[in-house]
Write an enzyme that holds these catalytic residues in place. Sequence first.
Site, mmCIF file in Angstrom:
data_model
loop_
_atom_site.group_PDB
_atom_site.id
_atom_site.type_symbol
_atom_site.label_atom_id
_atom_site.label_comp_id
_atom_site.label_asym_id
_atom_site.label_seq_id
_atom_site.Cartn_x
_atom_site.Cartn_y
_atom_site.Cartn_z
ATOM 1 N N ARG A 35 0.845 -1.193 0.000
ATOM 2 C CA ARG A 35 0.000 0.000 0.000
ATOM 3 C C ARG A 35 0.876 1.236 0.000
ATOM 4 N NH1 ARG A 35 -1.818 2.613 5.088
ATOM 5 N NH2 ARG A 35 -3.468 4.135 4.655
ATOM 6 N N ARG A 76 -10.768 19.857 9.016
ATOM 7 C CA ARG A 76 -9.998 20.345 10.158
ATOM 8 C C ARG A 76 -10.487 21.731 10.573
ATOM 9 N NH1 ARG A 76 -5.620 17.064 10.797
ATOM 10 N NH2 ARG A 76 -4.977 15.836 8.973
ATOM 11 N N LYS A 218 -13.205 2.230 1.416
ATOM 12 C CA LYS A 218 -12.855 2.177 2.828
ATOM 13 C C LYS A 218 -14.100 2.529 3.652
ATOM 14 C CE LYS A 218 -8.892 4.105 3.927
ATOM 15 N NZ LYS A 218 -7.800 5.105 3.954
ATOM 16 N N THR A 276 -6.015 -1.362 10.297
ATOM 17 C CA THR A 276 -5.804 -0.362 11.351
ATOM 18 C C THR A 276 -5.490 -0.978 12.713
ATOM 19 O OG1 THR A 276 -7.492 0.978 10.238
ATOM 20 C CG2 THR A 276 -6.545 1.861 12.227
#
Length: 479
Positions: A35, A76, A218, A276
């Site tokens: 990846r 953000r 994802k 993860t």
Amino acid sequence: MKRNRKVKILATLGPASSDEQMIQKLHEAGADLFRINMSHASHDVMRTLVQRIRAVEARCGRPIGILGDLQGPKLRVGKFADGKVELKVGQTFTLDNKDEPGDSTRVFLPHPEILEAVKPGHRLLIDDGKLHLRAEKTDGKSIVTTVVAGTKISDRKGVSLPDTLLAVGVLTDKDRSDLDALLATGEFDWVALSFVQRPEDLAEVRKIARGRVGLMSKIEKPQALERIDEIIELSDALMVARGDLGVEMPLESVPGLQKQLTRACRRAGKPVVVATQMLESMISAPVPTRAEVSDVATAVFEGADAIMLSAESASGEYPVEAVSTMASIASNVERDPHYSSIIYAQRTPPEATGADAISLAAHQIAETLRLSAIVCYTSSGTTGLRAARERPQVPIIALSPIVQTARRLSVVWGLHCVVTEDATDLDDMVNRACRIVAHEGFGKPGERVIISAGVPLGTPGATNMLRIAYIGSDGMSGI
């Protein structure tokens, strides 16, 4: 290079694993595909990594898949006059469209789509959930919130919105530039799309990619779960991105969701990657915790196609050890006496298609007669996917004349992919299959294999034939 396990390992490349020698060590330790995270890799770095992976592939003689992971929309807050502020639980705090330094009462939110979409009662999670805000009033220009938990916020921290469906796609301008660069190399097999919320998010990427890469969605947003069947149908594969999913949903719900998604993908015949923090402690330690070993084992017991390493292999101190540890855990789970019964219990009936019926029959015959291997000829990869969906105990050898197909199938459970020319006739088909099984170490003279293919030979999607053959003393067919 023969793997003694069915589940595949996806390793992320980064500062700790970017040179060619290290990439080869990772591959030899067990990494089946790599990846490249475009959140951190420039286009030049990406192209260099691709060249090095392909050099390793040429030396090792095995197809290696490459996944490009697009960053997706990063939400953000702005900056504070003092860099950070302390808040109190129960106080009011506002996020607005004023491009000015923030203080203990407000901060700039440079995302008008959030200001317009958030409704009273919606949660806003800042800095991976360390600060929990609840929206009280919204007017499209500001969001007045109450601090529910947490007391700290600082410059440019991320914002998660578990209750809000944003009217924006998954591709940012950066993602479009990155996607163009990935496709231009002609070497990528998969592209992972971050923060997918709905099936429509895949449309633009499909249009740009035009089938040149597989699309891996994802799953890291609660909104995606509401339309997961449609997302699976339009995706080529899924990644259970447990990090962000665990921020936006209760942590205790993630293991159950992981099982549901894994089984849903298997029903659909689509590869699923569990990702993860699988061996997170190995970023700085040479051995994992017992809990991490159990976590990896759970994904393997569930029949996930692949398990992924992130920072462990990209920036950790022990990248090779992390890969070899993951490979060892997987191999041991697959030898467990309960493994096959657990995997079998999860299977779903085949669809009413010739390819599904052939794959089911190959599985049953191979295990009834205790054959050495199932060999499937596959041009598009569909036959390989169908064979893997059955999760047979015997090895599956996927033979393809197209190197891109073999590379893309490197993420699929149980497939040992070999690039070979199309068979010229039925005798060549059988002899070639037996020779490759013997050469790759999956069978010996006198043992039998079962071969699935399509007649006429070389016709994509026409899998309609099964053949049992003996491996002769010369590695060719004994029949």
